[in-house]
Design a protein around this motif. Structure first.
Motif, PDB file in Angstrom:
ATOM      1  N   UNK A 214      24.730  23.421  72.097  1.00 46.72           N
ATOM      2  CA  UNK A 214      25.332  24.122  70.945  1.00 46.72           C
ATOM      3  C   UNK A 214      26.003  23.123  69.989  1.00 46.72           C
ATOM      4  N   UNK A 215      26.996  22.366  70.474  1.00 46.15           N
ATOM      5  CA  UNK A 215      27.698  21.410  69.618  1.00 46.15           C
ATOM      6  C   UNK A 215      27.541  20.004  70.179  1.00 46.15           C
ATOM      7  N   UNK A 216      27.815  19.008  69.346  1.00 40.97           N
ATOM      8  CA  UNK A 216      27.679  17.620  69.769  1.00 40.97           C
ATOM      9  C   UNK A 216      28.753  17.204  70.769  1.00 40.97           C
ATOM     10  N   UNK A 217      29.887  17.879  70.725  1.00 43.41           N
ATOM     11  CA  UNK A 217      30.972  17.530  71.640  1.00 43.41           C
ATOM     12  C   UNK A 217      30.748  18.067  73.043  1.00 43.41           C
ATOM     13  N   UNK A 218      29.873  19.075  73.173  1.00 41.07           N
ATOM     14  CA  UNK A 218      29.626  19.696  74.477  1.00 41.07           C
ATOM     15  C   UNK A 218      28.466  18.967  75.153  1.00 41.07           C
ATOM     16  N   UNK A 219      28.782  17.973  75.984  1.00 43.62           N
ATOM     17  CA  UNK A 219      27.774  17.097  76.588  1.00 43.62           C
ATOM     18  C   UNK A 219      27.594  17.416  78.073  1.00 43.62           C
ATOM     19  N   UNK A 220      26.319  17.399  78.504  1.00 41.26           N
ATOM     20  CA  UNK A 220      25.960  17.587  79.916  1.00 41.26           C
ATOM     21  C   UNK A 220      25.123  16.389  80.364  1.00 41.26           C
ATOM     22  N   UNK A 221      25.378  15.925  81.570  1.00 44.69           N
ATOM     23  CA  UNK A 221      24.646  14.783  82.139  1.00 44.69           C
ATOM     24  C   UNK A 221      23.894  15.227  83.383  1.00 44.69           C
ATOM     25  N   UNK A 222      22.664  14.741  83.517  1.00 42.40           N
ATOM     26  CA  UNK A 222      21.841  15.008  84.697  1.00 42.40           C
ATOM     27  C   UNK A 222      21.330  13.690  85.259  1.00 42.40           C
ATOM     28  N   UNK A 223      21.497  13.535  86.575  1.00 43.98           N
ATOM     29  CA  UNK A 223      21.071  12.319  87.274  1.00 43.98           C
ATOM     30  C   UNK A 223      20.166  12.725  88.423  1.00 43.98           C
ATOM     31  N   UNK A 224      18.960  12.145  88.467  1.00 45.96           N
ATOM     32  CA  UNK A 224      17.997  12.419  89.538  1.00 45.96           C
ATOM     33  C   UNK A 224      18.105  11.324  90.590  1.00 45.96           C
ATOM     34  N   UNK A 225      18.274  11.753  91.854  1.00 46.06           N
ATOM     35  CA  UNK A 225      18.450  10.836  92.979  1.00 46.06           C
ATOM     36  C   UNK A 225      17.291  11.026  93.951  1.00 46.06           C
ATOM     37  N   UNK A 226      16.752   9.914  94.419  1.00 49.11           N
ATOM     38  CA  UNK A 226      15.644   9.949  95.387  1.00 49.11           C
ATOM     39  C   UNK A 226      16.218   9.842  96.795  1.00 49.11           C
ATOM     40  N   UNK A 227      15.886  10.849  97.633  1.00 47.01           N
ATOM     41  CA  UNK A 227      16.320  10.891  99.030  1.00 47.01           C
ATOM     42  C   UNK A 227      15.097  10.766  99.929  1.00 47.01           C
ATOM     43  N   UNK A 228      15.139   9.813 100.857  1.00 52.02           N
ATOM     44  CA  UNK A 228      14.117   9.704 101.908  1.00 52.02           C
ATOM     45  C   UNK A 228      14.865   9.751 103.232  1.00 52.02           C
ATOM     46  N   UNK A 229      14.900  10.950 103.834  1.00 61.60           N
ATOM     47  CA  UNK A 229      15.770  11.194 104.980  1.00 61.60           C
ATOM     48  C   UNK A 229      14.991  11.807 106.132  1.00 61.60           C
ATOM     49  N   UNK A 230      15.687  11.955 107.236  1.00 63.40           N
ATOM     50  CA  UNK A 230      15.138  12.610 108.433  1.00 63.40           C
ATOM     51  C   UNK A 230      16.032  13.803 108.742  1.00 63.40           C
ATOM     52  N   UNK A 231      15.419  14.994 108.789  1.00 66.16           N
ATOM     53  CA  UNK A 231      16.179  16.234 108.950  1.00 66.16           C
ATOM     54  C   UNK A 231      15.567  17.111 110.022  1.00 66.16           C
ATOM     55  N   UNK A 232      16.377  18.093 110.456  1.00 64.86           N
ATOM     56  CA  UNK A 232      15.921  19.096 111.397  1.00 64.86           C
ATOM     57  C   UNK A 232      16.205  20.467 110.805  1.00 64.86           C
ATOM     58  N   UNK A 233      15.210  21.337 110.824  1.00 68.10           N
ATOM     59  CA  UNK A 233      15.359  22.674 110.268  1.00 68.10           C
ATOM     60  C   UNK A 233      14.652  23.678 111.159  1.00 68.10           C
ATOM     61  N   UNK A 234      15.361  24.768 111.465  1.00 64.62           N
ATOM     62  CA  UNK A 234      14.780  25.878 112.235  1.00 64.62           C
ATOM     63  C   UNK A 234      15.334  27.182 111.671  1.00 64.62           C
ATOM     64  N   UNK A 235      14.440  28.108 111.350  1.00 63.77           N
ATOM     65  CA  UNK A 235      14.828  29.392 110.768  1.00 63.77           C
ATOM     66  C   UNK A 235      14.360  30.505 111.704  1.00 63.77           C
ATOM     67  N   UNK A 236      15.278  31.382 112.056  1.00 70.42           N
ATOM     68  CA  UNK A 236      14.989  32.519 112.929  1.00 70.42           C
ATOM     69  C   UNK A 236      15.204  33.810 112.143  1.00 70.42           C
ATOM     70  N   UNK A 237      14.380  34.818 112.450  1.00 70.45           N
ATOM     71  CA  UNK A 237      14.554  36.113 111.792  1.00 70.45           C
ATOM     72  C   UNK A 237      15.636  36.911 112.499  1.00 70.45           C
ATOM     73  N   UNK A 238      15.816  38.151 112.099  1.00 73.90           N
ATOM     74  CA  UNK A 238      16.917  38.952 112.649  1.00 73.90           C
ATOM     75  C   UNK A 238      16.686  39.346 114.107  1.00 73.90           C
TER      76      UNK A 238
END
Length: 349
Positions: A214-238
């Motif tokens: 909208x205005x020049x004073x209203x500034x937003x910054x976005x930074x993209x970060x690269x992650x190469x990790x090892x994770x564990x995920x398990x999803x169970x239903x109800x």
């Protein structure tokens, strides 16, 4: 000397009035006056005279000039024909100038020709990112691309931990308003076990952009970060059945996560905003969905199966009957011819 009886009775009748006149004394102070006249002026200021409005007065009877003078006296501004409502933009609606991950990232080394080509493309796009980082430092002096990777990893772990625990209020400190519905979608009636095991490569900043809203004073910054990790995920239903992942197996995860901050806001925070999914990535298979089979459906299916078996049984019987009829007709025709021959008279010469 005795006074006459009538005179004595008249004196007695006048005695109460005389007695009251004798008891009258001059009082210097009133009973309603405050006992401490020290704060007389302040007590007087407690009471304010108010001009009560005339409730019986109709707005049609008041002229425009009189109404204008009254509003001037009261300091009331005239009403406007449009309605204005204040609103606050705390985050952007998406990713501006999204980073395009190179195909085969995490699998191709820099020694190969494709890896060297990817490195060259990254260096070409780095000039805009450096300008954006300089803009961010004008608002945040301590910002550094080398140190931001560790800070981004802490935000990433905290956001996913609160998502797995379904803490919908605490997660808002680490996730933007755009990312919140996407992370908490379809989490209800599910049990999520998530763990961050280790980093295969240190997180690094690959992309940075700054934009105005909208205005020049209203500034937003976005930074993209690269992650190469090892994770564990398990999803169970109800019902407690495993829908996706495993608690025993760990997987290597390569992600490009976008973090956003309202840098114009003095109290702005870096928050997880979105994840970049490249076009060349193959589509994931949906999780298997379990259904509960009721008795009515089972009965209907059994009836359908029985009806199908009957039709299958009837079809061969009808075919057999047709074959039998054909054979019987074939047998009947020669016999009929013989009878005709027998019935015909023969000529003897």
């Amino acid at each position: 000397m005795q006074m006459p009886q009538v005179a004595t009775s008249g004196v007695r009748a006048l005695l109460p009035g005389v007695q009251n006149a004798c008891q009258l004394q001059q009082v210097r102070h009133r009973q309603t006056k405050h006992w401490k006249p020290e704060f007389k002026r302040l007590r007087k200021l407690k009471f304010v005279k108010i001009d009560l409005p005339n409730l019986r007065e109709k707005p049609e009877d008041v002229s425009k000039e009189e109404m204008r003078s009254r509003m001037k006296e009261r300091g009331v501004l005239p009403p406007r024909p449009w309605m204005e409502r204040p609103f606050h933009i705390s985050c952007t609606g998406g990713i501006f100038e999204a980073y395009v991950p190179p195909e085969g990232d995490g699998k191709k080394s820099f020694i190969s020709s494709s890896g060297a080509k990817q490195k060259l493309e990254f260096l070409e796009k780095k000039s805009k990112s450096l300008m954006a980082v300089r803009k961010i430092r004008s608002y945040e002096e301590n910002f550094s691309t080398d140190d931001f990777g560790a800070q981004a990893q802490e935000i990433y772990i905290a956001a996913h931990t609160h998502m797995a625990a379904k803490e919908k209020y605490k997660i808002r400190e680490f996730v933007s308003e755009r990312c919140y519905p996407e992370m908490m979608h379809n989490v209800k009636d599910k049990t999520i076990h998530w763990r961050f095991l280790q980093s295969l490569e240190p997180p690094r900043v690959v992309h940075a952009r700054v934009t105005e809203v909208i205005t020049k004073e209203n500034q937003f910054a976005q930074v993209t970060v690269r992650f190469h990790t090892q994770q564990m995920l398990a999803i169970y239903d109800r019902f407690g059945r495993l829908m996706h992942g495993s608690e025993i197996l760990s997987k290597d995860v390569l992600e490009y996560v976008v973090f956003e901050k309202h840098i114009s806001n003095e109290y702005g925070k870096w928050r997880l905003h979105d994840k970049i999914i490249p076009d060349w990535l193959p589509a994931k298979q949906p999780a298997p969905i379990t259904y509960r089979i009721t008795d009515e459906i089972v009965e209907e299916t059994t009836k359908e199966l029985s009806a199908g078996d009957q039709t299958k049984q009837l079809e061969p019987t009808t075919n057999q009957q047709a074959e039998q009829l054909n054979t019987s007709s074939a047998q009947v025709t020669p016999t009929a011819q013989t009878t005709e021959q027998v019935a015909k008279p023969t000529l003897s010469i």
